[in-house]
Scaffold this motif. Sequence first.
Motif, short mmCIF file in Angstrom:
data_model
loop_
_atom_site.label_atom_id
_atom_site.label_comp_id
_atom_site.label_asym_id
_atom_site.label_seq_id
_atom_site.Cartn_x
_atom_site.Cartn_y
_atom_site.Cartn_z
N ILE A 1 0.87 -1.18 -0.13
CA ILE A 1 -0.11 0.24 -0.02
C ILE A 1 1.00 1.08 0.10
CG2 ILE A 1 -1.65 1.48 1.23
CD1 ILE A 1 -2.96 -1.01 2.40
N VAL A 2 0.58 2.16 -0.82
CA VAL A 2 1.24 3.42 -0.59
C VAL A 2 0.48 4.48 -0.01
CG1 VAL A 2 2.97 3.36 -2.74
CG2 VAL A 2 0.59 4.13 -2.92
N ILE A 3 0.90 5.22 1.03
CA ILE A 3 0.24 6.11 1.72
C ILE A 3 -0.18 7.20 0.92
CG2 ILE A 3 1.83 7.76 2.61
CD1 ILE A 3 0.87 7.09 5.56
N PRO A 4 -1.46 7.79 0.98
CA PRO A 4 -1.68 9.00 0.56
C PRO A 4 -0.85 10.00 1.33
CG PRO A 4 -3.81 8.18 0.90
CD PRO A 4 -2.62 7.04 1.61
N PRO A 5 0.24 10.90 0.61
CA PRO A 5 1.14 11.55 1.13
C PRO A 5 0.53 12.61 1.95
CG PRO A 5 1.34 11.69 -1.11
CD PRO A 5 0.49 10.45 -0.91
N GLY B 1 5.37 8.58 3.51
CA GLY B 1 6.00 9.88 3.06
C GLY B 1 5.20 11.15 2.60
N THR B 2 5.62 12.20 2.37
CA THR B 2 4.99 13.42 2.46
C THR B 2 5.02 13.94 1.18
OG1 THR B 2 6.86 14.27 3.36
CG2 THR B 2 5.22 13.70 4.96
N GLU C 1 10.75 6.15 4.28
CA GLU C 1 9.98 7.42 4.06
C GLU C 1 10.57 8.19 2.82
OE1 GLU C 1 9.73 9.78 7.80
OE2 GLU C 1 9.33 11.35 6.33
N ARG C 2 9.69 8.88 2.07
CA ARG C 2 9.96 9.57 0.91
C ARG C 2 9.34 10.97 1.09
NH1 ARG C 2 13.09 5.93 0.90
NH2 ARG C 2 13.66 4.82 -0.96
N PHE C 3 9.80 12.00 0.32
CA PHE C 3 9.44 13.35 0.04
C PHE C 3 9.03 13.39 -1.29
CE2 PHE C 3 10.34 18.06 0.32
CZ PHE C 3 9.04 18.35 0.58
N THR C 4 8.12 14.22 -1.89
CA THR C 4 8.05 14.36 -3.16
C THR C 4 9.07 15.17 -3.82
OG1 THR C 4 6.40 16.02 -2.76
CG2 THR C 4 5.47 14.02 -3.53
N MET C 5 9.82 15.98 -3.16
CA MET C 5 10.87 16.70 -3.66
C MET C 5 12.34 16.34 -3.38
SD MET C 5 9.44 20.48 -3.64
CE MET C 5 10.91 21.33 -3.84
N TRP D 1 3.49 8.57 -7.52
CA TRP D 1 3.95 8.08 -6.29
C TRP D 1 3.82 6.57 -6.05
CZ3 TRP D 1 5.88 10.39 -2.07
CH2 TRP D 1 5.67 9.96 -0.94
N PRO D 2 3.19 5.81 -6.79
CA PRO D 2 3.17 4.46 -6.53
C PRO D 2 4.54 3.92 -7.31
CG PRO D 2 1.14 5.00 -7.41
CD PRO D 2 1.80 6.44 -7.43
N PHE D 3 5.36 4.52 -8.04
CA PHE D 3 6.43 4.11 -8.40
C PHE D 3 7.72 4.76 -8.10
CE2 PHE D 3 6.40 6.33 -12.46
CZ PHE D 3 4.87 6.72 -12.63
N SER D 4 7.36 6.07 -8.23
CA SER D 4 8.81 6.91 -7.77
C SER D 4 9.31 6.65 -6.38
CB SER D 4 8.39 8.21 -7.85
OG SER D 4 7.42 8.83 -6.91
N THR D 5 8.44 6.16 -5.53
CA THR D 5 8.74 5.82 -4.41
C THR D 5 9.61 4.63 -4.04
OG1 THR D 5 6.62 5.20 -3.72
CG2 THR D 5 6.84 7.07 -3.15
#
Length: 955
Positions: A40-44, A81-82, A144-148, A505-509
């Motif tokens: 599951i990817v979290i809705p950041p 992530g956020t 944990e990831r961050f979109t930037m 998000w589902p693959f970049s993370t």
Amino acid sequence: MIEKNYQPADIEAPMSLVWEDSRAFKAGRPDRRDAQPFTIVIPPPNVTGSLHMGHALNNTLQDILCRFERMRGRDVLWQPGTDHAGIATQMVVERQLMERQQPGRREMGREKFLQRVWRWKAESGDTIINQLKRLGASCDWSRERFTMDEGLSRAVVKVFVELHRQGLIYKDKRLVNWDPKLLTAVSDLEVQQVEVKGSLWYLRYPIEGRTFSPDDPTSFIVVATTRPETMLGDTGVAVHPEDERYRDLVGKKVILPLVGRKISIVADEYSDPEKGSGAVKVTPAHDFNDFEVGKRHGLGQISVLDQEGKLSLVANEDYLRGLPEGALMFAEEFDGTDRFAARKQIVARLEDFGFLDRIEPHTHVVPHGDRSGVVIEPFLTDQWYVDAKTLAQPAIAAVRSGRTTFVPRNWEKTYFDWMENIQPWCISRQLWWGHQIPAWYGPDGKAFVAETEEEAVGNALAYYVEQEVITPEQGREMALDRNKRAGFITRDEDVLDTWFSSALWPFSTLGWPDDTPEVQRYYPTDVLVTGFDIIFFWVARMMMMGLHFMKEVPFSTVYIHALVRDEKGAKMSKSKGNVIDPLQLIDEYGADALRFTLAAMAAQGRDIKLAASRVEGYRNFATKLWNACRFAEMNACAKPADFDPASTKDTLNRWIAHETANASRLVTEALEAYRFNDAANAMYRFVWNVYCDWYLELAKPMLLGEDGPAKTETRATIAWARDEILKLLHPFMPFITEALWKTTAEREGLLALAPWPLQPKELTTEQLVMISAAVPNDPLMPPILPVFNATVFADAEAEAEIGWVVDLVTAIRSVRAEMNIAPATLTALALVGASDETKARAPRWTDVIKRMARLSDISFADRAPDGAVQLLVRGEVAALPLKGVIDLAAERTRLEKEIAKAEADIKRVDGKLANEKFVANAPEEVVEEEREKREAAVERKTKLLEALERLKKLA
RNA sequence: GGGCACGUAGCUCAGCGGGAGAGCACUACCUUGACAUGGUAGGGGUCACAGGUUCGAUCCCUGUCGUGCCCA
């Protein structure tokens, strides 16, 4: 030792540490290398945000699924992530600067401002993560990831460049939704249509070649508009082609009042003869519909507003072109006026000269920016667009074919409706906080898009050398020296829409664009859990990007949950002051109680109206569990390593094994179907109404009695059932269950990693029966693990016997309460005309029944003693001799009421059975059921009549 | 204007073709050896309204009224 009182705060922090130290939630644990992954990817959440009730619900549901699947043995990755949340975050920092009376962002400059935002992110970025941890979220926090992040930004650039190369991202000059406060374009989705009470202004436009007079209707045409201030930018007037009133005017010209521009009257079906005057002014640069009309008729586009929504006329070449002398008088008067002030001013001027026909009140919808709250201005600018229509096709097909399904299903319609009418997605934003667009421009405005500056600049310089704009020598110098090319080649200032990076998000993370083992193993993900409000913003776009770049859907299931509202059903909002803070509820009642509440109320397709009283109720439930475990501990209940509930001898123990199997099945099936409320309620009932109310109570006499094999077995079974409960409840209430798991026995591992009570679904019931029936020591059979096989364990006999005890006790208690017999008063019980079965059963339960029904003695009798209250329990009479205690008349009334009830039942069934069509058409088993009901009711009536007769004789 | 939900006990909500359910609230009684954050018993509903389909409708269909949300 279990503490006497359950205090959530005392156990939650320590349990968090235990999970963290043991790295229990780490994906790819070595012991699960061969296990099937579950992702599951979290809705950041916004990196600088804090936990609200929507997050609490969203993450509780995800955590329930993750913990459930983890216990079922799967290799779970819950990717946390956020999100950098472009506009929202930039606004927060700008507001901070303003509050602290520091220089604004434009004064600071881009670089310094961005440093400032990064600092704010560093300060507040952990807040929401820590809050999610307090909720018990079992994410793999090491990932944990961050979109930037560097990696995610690389994915963004790669996607942009590739889509551009494929022609699916392009730059275009068209009308956008412009936010005059935030000074950026926004997408259609960020615009809220708000119904506003306004006016419809009727304006007179003089017809060319006729002498304008307000008293001569043939000298002008009346147009109706909701936006008189944009009339300065009119380039036409439209009437319906079939509108008789205006037929003769089509092709003629009008003189635009206050301006003097000559514009044409065109025939276009957009104009609605029923609305207003039937004639509309056409302002292509300030209205989406007019833009289309203008294109159809080759009308010009004259923008009369600037970025801030102020009239811009005197330095506006488009506006001034072809205007007669003298018309500038008004231009100078209006120039620089804000759009709303300009409206009043222009209307006043029109009135002065007789151009205002009339004003009518008018309600219409006006677009507003969802962040700024100001009226959105359609504005003609250059922006970057994604060809969403092309990308949407595979995303539509994937849901049509069922490769991705929505739960509940009805959201698919919403998804299709939007996807099938999708518009180009404007992705550029005139902001600083976000992914800067990887495009560089030459002096003629030509764009060069590439993943790196070197590559883009190289391409650009080569191009301009070839075009002979610069010499090869100049090109070489510029390539080597950034300063030399400054002013010649510049980077696009804009950043991308936040949702552009979220879409990946589902693959970049997982490490894409690198071909990492994680991408291989965890993509596509299993389920996405989110609210319906971001189906368009996020779900649809992940579908598009996932399919385009990964060639596979990003998730096979989309679970859409409800909105959390306040007690009265109103949307929670800061302005209404009805926000319930989940952290406050956690402080007061514990995270487990909050989680359980949200799960219990998460019925599909319904909003959650949350009341604190519900949370309190489920805190009490946690207390109940706590005390039940203390009871087990005080009675030295422990489960031997080789304990097998299926081989227990005692009926009571077999009964709880039966009931536990039943509960396991209910919870498992409910979770598999995403029926969180059913799962939670099944556990609530099982723990409280079955395990505590009956099983432990029925076991008490045994525990208080002499030691012996039965007592030993009961102690073991109590401990076993408790463990099963802790497991089944763990996804909902992780803290208290993990804490009790730890204190109730020496354990080899954490509850979070303990095996789920039910075998995986892959084995059919038949297979399980075969396994359980397999001959021991058969070399062909795999070793049978001492796992309780809840799928097949059932004991109807135990169920019937305990059912009889429960019914008997309940009936006696009920009649005692009705007769107002004090609890301290013990009464005798006579089982009248008992069957052999009852005669066999009763002695086994003497102590239990005496204790629970407050009896002095139990005996058998052929007929009810005189003056006894007679109860019907499972078709047999149980008599309580209460001579002198009972009111004979009241007892007679009671029996008569019971008889009447039985008669009504018989009558109702007779009515059905007498209906030939019912007997002919209803399924066999339904008819049979009715016959059985009738039989039972007749028997009940007979026994009750006998009882009444006996009573009458007494009187 | 188009679409999607929803009207069931005082409140919050399950159920969904074959006898109306839960929690909370309410009432009465109970300091009974895990638990008063508790126990026992109880009151309370023409399942919004009107038609239709069916042997049978709270459940399916149509309409009406009411409420909420989304889109234009």
